[in-house]
Every structure is written in C-alpha cells, then in structure tokens.
Design a protein around this motif. Structure first.
Motif, PDB file in Angstrom:
ATOM      1  N   ILE A 220      50.164  10.352   3.973  1.00 46.08           N
ATOM      2  CA  ILE A 220      49.033  10.478   3.058  1.00 46.08           C
ATOM      3  C   ILE A 220      49.467  11.171   1.772  1.00 46.08           C
ATOM      4  CG2 ILE A 220      46.805  11.625   2.708  1.00 46.08           C
ATOM      5  CD1 ILE A 220      46.610   9.202   4.513  1.00 46.08           C
ATOM      6  N   GLU A 221      50.239  12.241   1.907  1.00 51.45           N
ATOM      7  CA  GLU A 221      50.703  12.984   0.734  1.00 51.45           C
ATOM      8  C   GLU A 221      51.598  12.131  -0.147  1.00 51.45           C
ATOM      9  OE1 GLU A 221      52.921  15.477  -1.910  1.00 51.45           O
ATOM     10  OE2 GLU A 221      53.802  14.293  -0.267  1.00 51.45           O
ATOM     11  N   SER A 222      52.380  11.245   0.469  1.00 55.96           N
ATOM     12  CA  SER A 222      53.274  10.393  -0.307  1.00 55.96           C
ATOM     13  C   SER A 222      52.501   9.403  -1.174  1.00 55.96           C
ATOM     14  CB  SER A 222      54.216   9.621   0.634  1.00 55.96           C
ATOM     15  OG  SER A 222      53.551   8.551   1.295  1.00 55.96           O
TER      16      SER A 222
ATOM     17  N   GLU B 101      37.250   9.476  15.363  1.00 54.37           N
ATOM     18  CA  GLU B 101      38.390   8.553  15.326  1.00 54.37           C
ATOM     19  C   GLU B 101      37.924   7.245  14.706  1.00 54.37           C
ATOM     20  OE1 GLU B 101      40.759   7.658  18.787  1.00 54.37           O
ATOM     21  OE2 GLU B 101      40.462   9.660  19.627  1.00 54.37           O
ATOM     22  N   THR B 102      38.747   6.712  13.832  1.00 54.24           N
ATOM     23  CA  THR B 102      38.450   5.393  13.277  1.00 54.24           C
ATOM     24  C   THR B 102      39.719   4.786  12.720  1.00 54.24           C
ATOM     25  OG1 THR B 102      36.888   4.151  11.900  1.00 54.24           O
ATOM     26  CG2 THR B 102      37.886   6.111  10.912  1.00 54.24           C
ATOM     27  N   GLY B 103      39.605   3.565  12.219  1.00 53.04           N
ATOM     28  CA  GLY B 103      40.745   2.913  11.595  1.00 53.04           C
ATOM     29  C   GLY B 103      40.788   1.427  11.899  1.00 53.04           C
ATOM     30  N   PHE B 104      41.708   0.764  11.242  1.00 55.35           N
ATOM     31  CA  PHE B 104      41.947  -0.668  11.406  1.00 55.35           C
ATOM     32  C   PHE B 104      43.464  -0.806  11.532  1.00 55.35           C
ATOM     33  CE2 PHE B 104      40.632  -5.070   9.468  1.00 55.35           C
ATOM     34  CZ  PHE B 104      40.957  -5.680  10.673  1.00 55.35           C
ATOM     35  N   GLU B 105      43.948  -1.027  12.742  1.00 54.90           N
ATOM     36  CA  GLU B 105      45.387  -1.021  12.989  1.00 54.90           C
ATOM     37  C   GLU B 105      46.124  -1.996  12.071  1.00 54.90           C
ATOM     38  OE1 GLU B 105      48.351  -0.944  16.836  1.00 54.90           O
ATOM     39  OE2 GLU B 105      46.748  -2.446  16.811  1.00 54.90           O
ATOM     40  N   GLY B 106      47.153  -1.468  11.398  1.00 56.42           N
ATOM     41  CA  GLY B 106      47.936  -2.298  10.491  1.00 56.42           C
ATOM     42  C   GLY B 106      47.297  -2.520   9.134  1.00 56.42           C
ATOM     43  N   ILE B 107      46.058  -2.071   8.963  1.00 59.84           N
ATOM     44  CA  ILE B 107      45.296  -2.214   7.715  1.00 59.84           C
ATOM     45  C   ILE B 107      45.510  -3.609   7.106  1.00 59.84           C
ATOM     46  CG2 ILE B 107      44.552  -0.979   5.631  1.00 59.84           C
ATOM     47  CD1 ILE B 107      46.388   1.317   6.455  1.00 59.84           C
ATOM     48  N   PRO B 108      45.107  -4.654   7.814  1.00 58.86           N
ATOM     49  CA  PRO B 108      45.340  -6.015   7.338  1.00 58.86           C
ATOM     50  C   PRO B 108      44.461  -6.434   6.160  1.00 58.86           C
ATOM     51  CG  PRO B 108      44.063  -6.063   9.354  1.00 58.86           C
ATOM     52  CD  PRO B 108      44.466  -4.635   9.143  1.00 58.86           C
ATOM     53  N   TYR B 109      43.530  -5.588   5.787  1.00 62.13           N
ATOM     54  CA  TYR B 109      42.660  -5.862   4.641  1.00 62.13           C
ATOM     55  C   TYR B 109      42.953  -4.804   3.583  1.00 62.13           C
ATOM     56  CZ  TYR B 109      38.370  -7.043   2.087  1.00 62.13           C
ATOM     57  OH  TYR B 109      37.462  -7.438   1.144  1.00 62.13           O
ATOM     58  N   PRO B 110      43.663  -5.109   2.510  1.00 62.05           N
ATOM     59  CA  PRO B 110      44.142  -4.129   1.530  1.00 62.05           C
ATOM     60  C   PRO B 110      43.055  -3.286   0.874  1.00 62.05           C
ATOM     61  CG  PRO B 110      45.294  -6.201   1.238  1.00 62.05           C
ATOM     62  CD  PRO B 110      44.170  -6.465   2.191  1.00 62.05           C
ATOM     63  N   GLU B 111      41.839  -3.829   0.784  1.00 62.55           N
ATOM     64  CA  GLU B 111      40.744  -3.066   0.161  1.00 62.55           C
ATOM     65  C   GLU B 111      39.843  -2.417   1.208  1.00 62.55           C
ATOM     66  OE1 GLU B 111      41.381  -6.429  -0.929  1.00 62.55           O
ATOM     67  OE2 GLU B 111      42.726  -5.456  -2.369  1.00 62.55           O
ATOM     68  N   TRP B 112      40.398  -2.146   2.376  1.00 66.32           N
ATOM     69  CA  TRP B 112      39.593  -1.622   3.479  1.00 66.32           C
ATOM     70  C   TRP B 112      38.974  -0.268   3.157  1.00 66.32           C
ATOM     71  CZ3 TRP B 112      39.940   2.445   7.194  1.00 66.32           C
ATOM     72  CH2 TRP B 112      39.107   2.286   8.309  1.00 66.32           C
ATOM     73  N   TRP B 113      39.687   0.564   2.435  1.00 71.65           N
ATOM     74  CA  TRP B 113      39.229   1.934   2.188  1.00 71.65           C
ATOM     75  C   TRP B 113      37.972   1.983   1.336  1.00 71.65           C
ATOM     76  CZ3 TRP B 113      41.570   5.049   5.407  1.00 71.65           C
ATOM     77  CH2 TRP B 113      42.836   4.668   5.885  1.00 71.65           C
TER      78      TRP B 113
ATOM     79  N   TRP C 208      51.331   4.304   3.282  1.00 70.69           N
ATOM     80  CA  TRP C 208      52.411   5.154   2.796  1.00 70.69           C
ATOM     81  C   TRP C 208      52.848   4.566   1.462  1.00 70.69           C
ATOM     82  CZ3 TRP C 208      52.624   2.067   7.139  1.00 70.69           C
ATOM     83  CH2 TRP C 208      53.399   0.909   7.040  1.00 70.69           C
ATOM     84  N   LYS C 209      53.801   5.189   0.842  1.00 75.19           N
ATOM     85  CA  LYS C 209      54.251   4.722  -0.466  1.00 75.19           C
ATOM     86  C   LYS C 209      54.670   3.262  -0.403  1.00 75.19           C
ATOM     87  CE  LYS C 209      55.138   5.720  -4.789  1.00 75.19           C
ATOM     88  NZ  LYS C 209      54.038   6.052  -5.711  1.00 75.19           N
ATOM     89  N   ASP C 210      54.027   2.427  -1.225  1.00 73.96           N
ATOM     90  CA  ASP C 210      54.301   1.004  -1.363  1.00 73.96           C
ATOM     91  C   ASP C 210      53.718   0.137  -0.248  1.00 73.96           C
ATOM     92  OD1 ASP C 210      55.715   1.424  -3.750  1.00 73.96           O
ATOM     93  OD2 ASP C 210      57.578   1.826  -2.664  1.00 73.96           O
ATOM     94  N   GLN C 211      52.965   0.718   0.686  1.00 79.25           N
ATOM     95  CA  GLN C 211      52.241  -0.098   1.652  1.00 79.25           C
ATOM     96  C   GLN C 211      51.104  -0.794   0.904  1.00 79.25           C
ATOM     97  OE1 GLN C 211      48.996   0.178   3.246  1.00 79.25           O
ATOM     98  NE2 GLN C 211      49.470  -1.440   4.718  1.00 79.25           N
ATOM     99  N   GLU C 212      50.695  -1.976   1.330  1.00 83.08           N
ATOM    100  CA  GLU C 212      49.833  -2.807   0.509  1.00 83.08           C
ATOM    101  C   GLU C 212      48.428  -2.259   0.263  1.00 83.08           C
ATOM    102  OE1 GLU C 212      49.176  -6.669   2.091  1.00 83.08           O
ATOM    103  OE2 GLU C 212      48.511  -5.971   4.066  1.00 83.08           O
ATOM    104  N   SER C 213      47.955  -1.317   1.064  1.00 82.07           N
ATOM    105  CA  SER C 213      46.634  -0.738   0.796  1.00 82.07           C
ATOM    106  C   SER C 213      46.739   0.564   0.002  1.00 82.07           C
ATOM    107  CB  SER C 213      45.865  -0.496   2.097  1.00 82.07           C
ATOM    108  OG  SER C 213      46.396   0.596   2.818  1.00 82.07           O
ATOM    109  N   GLU C 214      47.945   0.875  -0.500  1.00 83.43           N
ATOM    110  CA  GLU C 214      48.172   2.136  -1.215  1.00 83.43           C
ATOM    111  C   GLU C 214      47.229   2.314  -2.406  1.00 83.43           C
ATOM    112  OE1 GLU C 214      51.732   4.489  -3.657  1.00 83.43           O
ATOM    113  OE2 GLU C 214      51.943   2.370  -3.160  1.00 83.43           O
ATOM    114  N   GLU C 215      47.137   1.320  -3.260  1.00 81.78           N
ATOM    115  CA  GLU C 215      46.317   1.453  -4.460  1.00 81.78           C
ATOM    116  C   GLU C 215      44.848   1.658  -4.120  1.00 81.78           C
ATOM    117  OE1 GLU C 215      46.902  -1.662  -7.262  1.00 81.78           O
ATOM    118  OE2 GLU C 215      49.067  -1.299  -7.471  1.00 81.78           O
ATOM    119  N   ASP C 216      44.371   0.955  -3.116  1.00 84.45           N
ATOM    120  CA  ASP C 216      42.976   1.118  -2.718  1.00 84.45           C
ATOM    121  C   ASP C 216      42.738   2.497  -2.126  1.00 84.45           C
ATOM    122  OD1 ASP C 216      40.329  -0.207  -2.445  1.00 84.45           O
ATOM    123  OD2 ASP C 216      40.671   0.190  -0.318  1.00 84.45           O
TER     124      ASP C 216
END
Length: 334
Positions: A37-39, A262-274, A307-315
């Motif tokens: 998260i910090e990265s 607890e929550t989440g979407f394993e692998g975050i397959p939707y980049p704008e999930w957040w 993490w840094k450069d993971q596809e949901s990073e910007e969102d």
C-alpha cells in the motif's frame, strides 16, 4: 475508531500489510517500514490485520509463515505510528487434528465446551494465546489496545465452528468461554471484541448467534466479491449495501460500531474496483474501518491490494485521496 465514525471517516486496513507483499517478505530484523500500500500511495494502512493461527500448537510461526515474534513487533510499530491492530484466529481443529477448514465432524465445538472430551485441551490453547497477547506491550510496559475477532464467518460452513457444524447455543457458549477466559481469568482488558458473520444473511440471520452486548464491541461483516467482472460488480455492491443498511440500524440499536472486517476481490480483475465498486458501496455508511485481505508472496494471484505498477494502482491512488478514507499518516482525529 469512534472519532473516525463521528467525523464520517473510514479507516483503511489490510491483512499482514507490514509482514509481506506480492513479491517480498519481511525478515526478523526488518524495520517494518514497507507495505504494498505504501509503495502505491506513500501511506500505510491505518488498520493492520494479523492472524493467531498456529499459536495454539506452540509453533513459532503462524499459518501464513509469519514469525510470532515479528508479528508482535509489527503490531507495536503499527500502534506507535498511531494505527490500529486487529487479530483474527484460524486455529487447528481440536477434535480431528486438521486445520480450521476441516469440517469433517459436527462435534468439534461440542468437544471443547465444558464437559467435552477436548475441553482441557482447548483451555490450554486459550492459555497459549493469552500468554502471547500479554506480551504486546508499549514502551511503558502497558498492553496496547487491539481488536480481537474470534470465530468469524460462523454463518458459513467452511470452518469447524460454522453454522451447520454447531448449534446456535453451542456457538454462543464457545464465544463466552473464550471471552470469559481472556477477560476474567487472564484479565486482558485491552481487547475490543468484534463479531463478524459472513455476508449473505439477513438481519435475523446475522443476529441469530449474537453472544450479547456485554461481550461485543464491534459489529463486523466479511464480504468478498466473486465471479467475473464487471458482471459480478452489481451483485457484490447490492449484497454489501443490504448488509450495511441493516448493520447500521443494529449498530444504533445496540450501541456498537460497525466495520467491514474483511473484503476484497482476489486478483483485482477490475482496475476501477476501488472507486467504481467498493467506495460507492461503503461511503454512505458509518463504517469504522474496512480491511482488505492479504497480498500473498507465495501464492500467485492471491492478492487484494495493488502494488507499484499493478493495474489498479492509479484507481487506488484516487481512492486513497478521498477525504473520508484514512491511512496511517492521516490525522485520525481530523
């Protein structure tokens, strides 16, 4: 926590965030200044989740390979930074010798209650757990406050304490046995107790095994998204909204904080999930905190934050910039 809720803030958390990430693991001498998260956003989660599974067997590491000594250090670092620590527990099956997910017997809970064949064994497990929790001391030698969340997701059937594996009365007795041992026998007065059923139940089902206001501080919920995106987005959002609606009312009626434990979407397959799914589903409710699950360093695809450069990073950066989502470097009283 109360200050956060009163000011319309939601603390953001992650399981094991300081101990490992998608491609790294902290060492015994690590400064614990790193997290995925910090990265991404330059801030650590305000809530750190840790798990006690394995403490009951006398192991020096928990079920996810974390050294218990390093977990204690991480908890203290989190507290010193002004953050919050929450503890779950996935103990072994005391009847079969299997893990928490061993549901081969419907007699496990009964066997550890008073009069059961494994009662004394279970008391020894509680003792080992309490011994460990009693070592979480600040620099002045005072116990640090922590959230304890035992026997979670009990409305499901995937743990040996689950809905079809014991009666409602047996579950309540298990909770009270644990609560009384920690608070009365061992005087661990630094714990806030969180009750967290799994999603998919209505208000009646949620409260069916509720052990009572005197032993619960936080009403929690474990709710994950499954399936393909974006098709599953609406289902997850609907389930979460329905649950948060009745939990808000229950929180008011019982004088309790509520949390998405607890929550989440394993692998975050939707980049704008957040910002497109999670935030809209939680922003209108008085949730004390939301905790996403872990980023495993040894299981490809098993991650719940970027993490840094993971596809949901910007969102996620956009999500982290919202005024009502709080991280460790934020002023928690603001």
């Amino acid at each position: 926590l109360e200050a956060s809720v009163c000011n319309g803030k939601i603390l953001f958390g992650q399981q094991d965030a300081l101990l490992y990430g998608h491609s790294w693991r902290a060492s015994e001498n690590d400064s614990l200044d790193r997290s995925d998260i910090e990265s991404v956003c330059g801030k650590h989660p305000a809530v750190l989740g840790l798990d006690l599974g394995g403490i009951e067997s006398g192991s020096d590491r928990n079920l996810d390979g974390n050294a218990f000594s390093l977990m204690r250090t991480a908890a203290l670092r989190q507290y010193e930074r002004g953050g919050i620590v929450t503890l779950s527990w996935h103990p072994e099956n005391p009847l079969t010798g299997g893990d928490s997910w061993d549901v081969s017997s419907g007699n496990t809970v009964a066997s550890i209650l008073k009069g059961g064949e494994n009662h004394e064994k279970f008391i020894s497990w509680l003792s080992l757990c309490a011994d460990y929790l009693d070592t979480f001391l600040d620099k002045k030698g005072k116990r640090i406050p922590m959230i304890f969340r035992p026997w979670h997701e009990h409305t499901g059937n995937w743990f040996w304490w689950g809905g079809d594996l014991c009666s409602a009365e047996e579950y309540k007795e298990l909770w009270m046995l644990t609560y009384d041992y920690f608070t009365e026998t061992r005087r661990l007065d630094n714990l806030l107790w969180a009750y967290s059923p799994a999603a998919g139940v209505d208000s009646k089902g949620y409260m069916e095994r509720y052990p009572g206001d005197e032993t619960v501080d936080i009403l929690g919920l474990d709710c994950y998204q499954y399936g393909k995106a974006p098709e599953s987005n609406a289902v997850f959002a609907s389930t979460l909204n329905e649950s948060m609606s009745f939990m808000t009312e229950l929180g008011k009626a019982h004088g309790k904080l509520i949390a998405l434990t607890e929550t989440g979407f394993e692998g975050i397959p939707y980049p704008e999930w957040w910002t497109g799914v999670l935030y809209p589903a939680i922003k209108d409710y008085p949730i004390a905190y939301v905790l996403v699950w872990r980023n495993a360093c040894d299981i490809p695809g098993h991650f719940y934050s970027p993490w840094k450069d993971q596809e949901s990073e910007e969102d996620f950066i956009r999500f982290a910039s919202f005024d009502d989502i709080v991280f460790i470097t934020d002023n928690l009283q603001k």
